[in-house]
Design a protein around this motif. Sequence first.
Motif, PDB file in Angstrom:
ATOM      1  N   LEU A 178      45.024  47.425  39.868  1.00 62.62           N
ATOM      2  CA  LEU A 178      46.059  46.430  39.623  1.00 62.62           C
ATOM      3  C   LEU A 178      46.618  46.647  38.219  1.00 62.62           C
ATOM      4  N   LYS A 179      47.925  46.727  38.113  1.00 63.32           N
ATOM      5  CA  LYS A 179      48.595  46.759  36.800  1.00 63.32           C
ATOM      6  C   LYS A 179      49.042  45.332  36.509  1.00 63.32           C
ATOM      7  N   ILE A 180      48.303  44.657  35.638  1.00 64.88           N
ATOM      8  CA  ILE A 180      48.550  43.249  35.330  1.00 64.88           C
ATOM      9  C   ILE A 180      49.147  43.174  33.926  1.00 64.88           C
ATOM     10  N   THR A 181      50.366  42.662  33.835  1.00 67.10           N
ATOM     11  CA  THR A 181      51.058  42.568  32.545  1.00 67.10           C
ATOM     12  C   THR A 181      51.413  41.115  32.278  1.00 67.10           C
ATOM     13  N   PRO A 182      50.856  40.496  31.230  1.00 66.91           N
ATOM     14  CA  PRO A 182      51.164  39.085  30.947  1.00 66.91           C
ATOM     15  C   PRO A 182      52.623  38.894  30.567  1.00 66.91           C
ATOM     16  N   GLN A 183      53.139  37.696  30.842  1.00 65.77           N
ATOM     17  CA  GLN A 183      54.484  37.333  30.409  1.00 65.77           C
ATOM     18  C   GLN A 183      54.453  36.925  28.933  1.00 65.77           C
ATOM     19  N   GLY A 184      55.564  37.109  28.248  1.00 64.59           N
ATOM     20  CA  GLY A 184      55.648  36.727  26.845  1.00 64.59           C
ATOM     21  C   GLY A 184      55.481  37.922  25.931  1.00 64.59           C
ATOM     22  N   SER A 185      55.312  37.655  24.648  1.00 62.58           N
ATOM     23  CA  SER A 185      55.141  38.712  23.655  1.00 62.58           C
ATOM     24  C   SER A 185      53.862  38.473  22.866  1.00 62.58           C
ATOM     25  N   ASN A 186      53.207  39.575  22.498  1.00 62.30           N
ATOM     26  CA  ASN A 186      51.953  39.524  21.740  1.00 62.30           C
ATOM     27  C   ASN A 186      50.933  38.615  22.429  1.00 62.30           C
ATOM     28  N   VAL A 187      50.648  38.969  23.688  1.00 63.46           N
ATOM     29  CA  VAL A 187      49.703  38.217  24.507  1.00 63.46           C
ATOM     30  C   VAL A 187      48.532  39.128  24.856  1.00 63.46           C
ATOM     31  N   LEU A 188      47.330  38.628  24.698  1.00 61.63           N
ATOM     32  CA  LEU A 188      46.119  39.380  25.039  1.00 61.63           C
ATOM     33  C   LEU A 188      45.158  38.424  25.748  1.00 61.63           C
ATOM     34  N   VAL A 189      44.720  38.811  26.954  1.00 62.36           N
ATOM     35  CA  VAL A 189      43.879  37.931  27.762  1.00 62.36           C
ATOM     36  C   VAL A 189      42.744  38.736  28.395  1.00 62.36           C
ATOM     37  N   PRO A 190      41.476  38.477  28.043  1.00 63.20           N
ATOM     38  CA  PRO A 190      40.366  39.053  28.799  1.00 63.20           C
ATOM     39  C   PRO A 190      40.302  38.397  30.185  1.00 63.20           C
ATOM     40  N   ILE A 191      40.135  39.207  31.222  1.00 64.69           N
ATOM     41  CA  ILE A 191      40.165  38.677  32.589  1.00 64.69           C
ATOM     42  C   ILE A 191      39.003  39.227  33.412  1.00 64.69           C
ATOM     43  N   ARG A 192      38.774  38.553  34.529  1.00 68.33           N
ATOM     44  CA  ARG A 192      37.903  39.052  35.601  1.00 68.33           C
ATOM     45  C   ARG A 192      38.721  39.022  36.887  1.00 68.33           C
ATOM     46  N   VAL A 193      38.572  40.067  37.715  1.00 68.86           N
ATOM     47  CA  VAL A 193      39.233  40.123  39.014  1.00 68.86           C
ATOM     48  C   VAL A 193      38.156  40.008  40.092  1.00 68.86           C
ATOM     49  N   LEU A 194      38.317  39.039  40.969  1.00 67.74           N
ATOM     50  CA  LEU A 194      37.359  38.793  42.041  1.00 67.74           C
ATOM     51  C   LEU A 194      38.061  38.912  43.384  1.00 67.74           C
ATOM     52  N   GLY A 195      37.282  39.169  44.438  1.00 63.43           N
ATOM     53  CA  GLY A 195      37.874  39.323  45.760  1.00 63.43           C
ATOM     54  C   GLY A 195      36.958  38.843  46.857  1.00 63.43           C
ATOM     55  N   ARG A 196      37.558  38.554  48.009  1.00 60.85           N
ATOM     56  CA  ARG A 196      36.823  38.186  49.214  1.00 60.85           C
ATOM     57  C   ARG A 196      37.749  38.399  50.400  1.00 60.85           C
ATOM     58  N   ASN A 197      37.178  38.363  51.608  1.00 62.81           N
ATOM     59  CA  ASN A 197      37.978  38.571  52.807  1.00 62.81           C
ATOM     60  C   ASN A 197      38.356  37.270  53.512  1.00 62.81           C
ATOM     61  N   ASP A 198      37.604  36.214  53.325  1.00 67.27           N
ATOM     62  CA  ASP A 198      37.994  34.908  53.853  1.00 67.27           C
ATOM     63  C   ASP A 198      37.294  33.834  53.039  1.00 67.27           C
ATOM     64  N   ARG A 199      37.718  32.599  53.240  1.00 69.91           N
ATOM     65  CA  ARG A 199      37.242  31.496  52.407  1.00 69.91           C
ATOM     66  C   ARG A 199      35.771  31.166  52.636  1.00 69.91           C
ATOM     67  N   ASN A 200      35.181  31.677  53.714  1.00 68.62           N
ATOM     68  CA  ASN A 200      33.763  31.429  53.971  1.00 68.62           C
ATOM     69  C   ASN A 200      32.855  32.362  53.176  1.00 68.62           C
ATOM     70  N   GLN A 201      33.433  33.375  52.539  1.00 70.30           N
ATOM     71  CA  GLN A 201      32.651  34.305  51.732  1.00 70.30           C
ATOM     72  C   GLN A 201      32.678  33.890  50.265  1.00 70.30           C
ATOM     73  N   PRO A 202      31.624  34.189  49.518  1.00 70.43           N
ATOM     74  CA  PRO A 202      31.662  33.944  48.071  1.00 70.43           C
ATOM     75  C   PRO A 202      32.554  34.982  47.391  1.00 70.43           C
ATOM     76  N   TRP A 203      33.083  34.622  46.248  1.00 65.37           N
ATOM     77  CA  TRP A 203      33.885  35.561  45.484  1.00 65.37           C
ATOM     78  C   TRP A 203      32.994  36.659  44.909  1.00 65.37           C
ATOM     79  N   GLY A 204      33.430  37.905  45.019  1.00 68.56           N
ATOM     80  CA  GLY A 204      32.707  39.043  44.457  1.00 68.56           C
ATOM     81  C   GLY A 204      33.482  39.665  43.311  1.00 68.56           C
ATOM     82  N   LEU A 205      32.780  40.047  42.249  1.00 66.38           N
ATOM     83  CA  LEU A 205      33.425  40.634  41.077  1.00 66.38           C
ATOM     84  C   LEU A 205      33.901  42.051  41.398  1.00 66.38           C
ATOM     85  N   LEU A 206      35.190  42.301  41.173  1.00 67.10           N
ATOM     86  CA  LEU A 206      35.765  43.619  41.382  1.00 67.10           C
ATOM     87  C   LEU A 206      35.936  44.388  40.070  1.00 67.10           C
ATOM     88  N   ALA A 207      36.287  43.693  38.990  1.00 67.48           N
ATOM     89  CA  ALA A 207      36.509  44.376  37.716  1.00 67.48           C
ATOM     90  C   ALA A 207      36.612  43.356  36.589  1.00 67.48           C
TER      91      ALA A 207
END
Length: 483
Positions: free
Chosen positions: A285-314
Amino acid sequence: MRINRRFLMLALSTALAAPLLVLAADATDAGNPGSYAVRIPVMLAPDAPLQRLLVPAEALVRLQSAGYADLRLFNAAGQPVPMALANVAAETATQEQQVKLTAYPILGTAGAAGLEGLSLRIEERQGRRVVQLNTGSGANTAGAASPQKVLGALLDTRSITAPAARMTLDADLPVGQPVSFDVQVSKDLKNWRPLADTVLYRAEASAPAASLGDNSLALSMADLKDHYLRITWGDAAVTLRGATLVTSRSTALRQRVSATMAAPVLTRPHELTFALPFATPVAALKITPQGSNVLVPIRVLGRNDRNQPWGLLASAVVYRMTTAGKEQTSGPVELQGSSVREMKIEADLKTPGFAAAPEIVLQFEPAQLIFLASGQGPFTLAAGLASSTGAAGAFLPMASLIPGYKAQQENSLPVAQADVAKADITGGSAGAAGPLVAAQPPSEGTPTRTLVLWGVLLAGALALGLMAWALLKQTRQAAQPNQ
């Protein structure tokens, strides 16, 4: 009350078949081009029965099978052509980098004939680093009455991690005198081994050094990590200021396929959740924040349906900053080819989070179809079935498709082109930066298809119960006259 047995059997068959009819209605016809979400014209290379086609992003963002099972190539008669699925060969690229090295003079007595068998010791003298000979007896070779002279130079290459391809010397040479340079390498400043040599010659005082051997010393991709280089030139009056080292690293690059995603709805500054309308594995994923001079540490999580727990992807840091008038943005967040239907981007709570939904570009590993252009054209690439239940087993083994197949032979085939500008797309549009993928809201509650299926199953069970009660009552009525 008498109930016709034929009517009961018909009603029973209908009740049992109802759930199957619902499933059959949901499983679209994989052999019908009209069943697919997107249909893209394909222009063939001339006079080639076997060809290859790079799967465009317009098809990847509509596949409902992680294994590309709902991907077909049809001829004009609507018949699927024989095909195989293959990865795209990586292109080898060479990255070179120049490193400036400082030369530290090696000082010794004027009568020293050579440096063989002698180790070196690095010293600091009035803010200048020099290298002294060490005889091993604890005394320097430089005596109080013996003048010192430069016997060579030492280059510190311990921090060089990439293979060394070549080196150019920055030296002043005597006029009209060929000078032999010997380069040796060592880890401990005591045990040395030859690495390269050359002869340089300067014809006139105003002329640069000309090469009798090679002005650039080939280092044969040597590993210089944690090593020193020693350069000697005999008794010639040489001033060596330093050297330029060229490192080279070959990398296998595979150009990814990108698709721009519509901005998801941001309800909370520290959490962004959205559903993906496809099952194709996402490489990054190429994630680019809106605005200028913005820096955000993030976590990306995923799942296949709402009955599954979120899993860490990156985990990563995304940013958009302007330095010296030039805007810099963070690179892609690698997801290692994860196939998920829902994603969540969490911003670090120690930061303000996102003021607006960031720009998101999806990246996929490239894939290509190897196919036999059987039948008459035009040919059509179709992708995306509502259900891929009937779409299994579409791809042939490569050895079955290409007679006498050899590894990577498919990459030499002529290339067909997908005319994405004329694509018949449902639920999207094509743009200059790639197809626009709708950012769907995450699933809430039970899916509609599941509710409908459960409703039909319950209705069928109720119908079976009523028919069983009717049959039991009829049987009892028929048995009463005989009692």
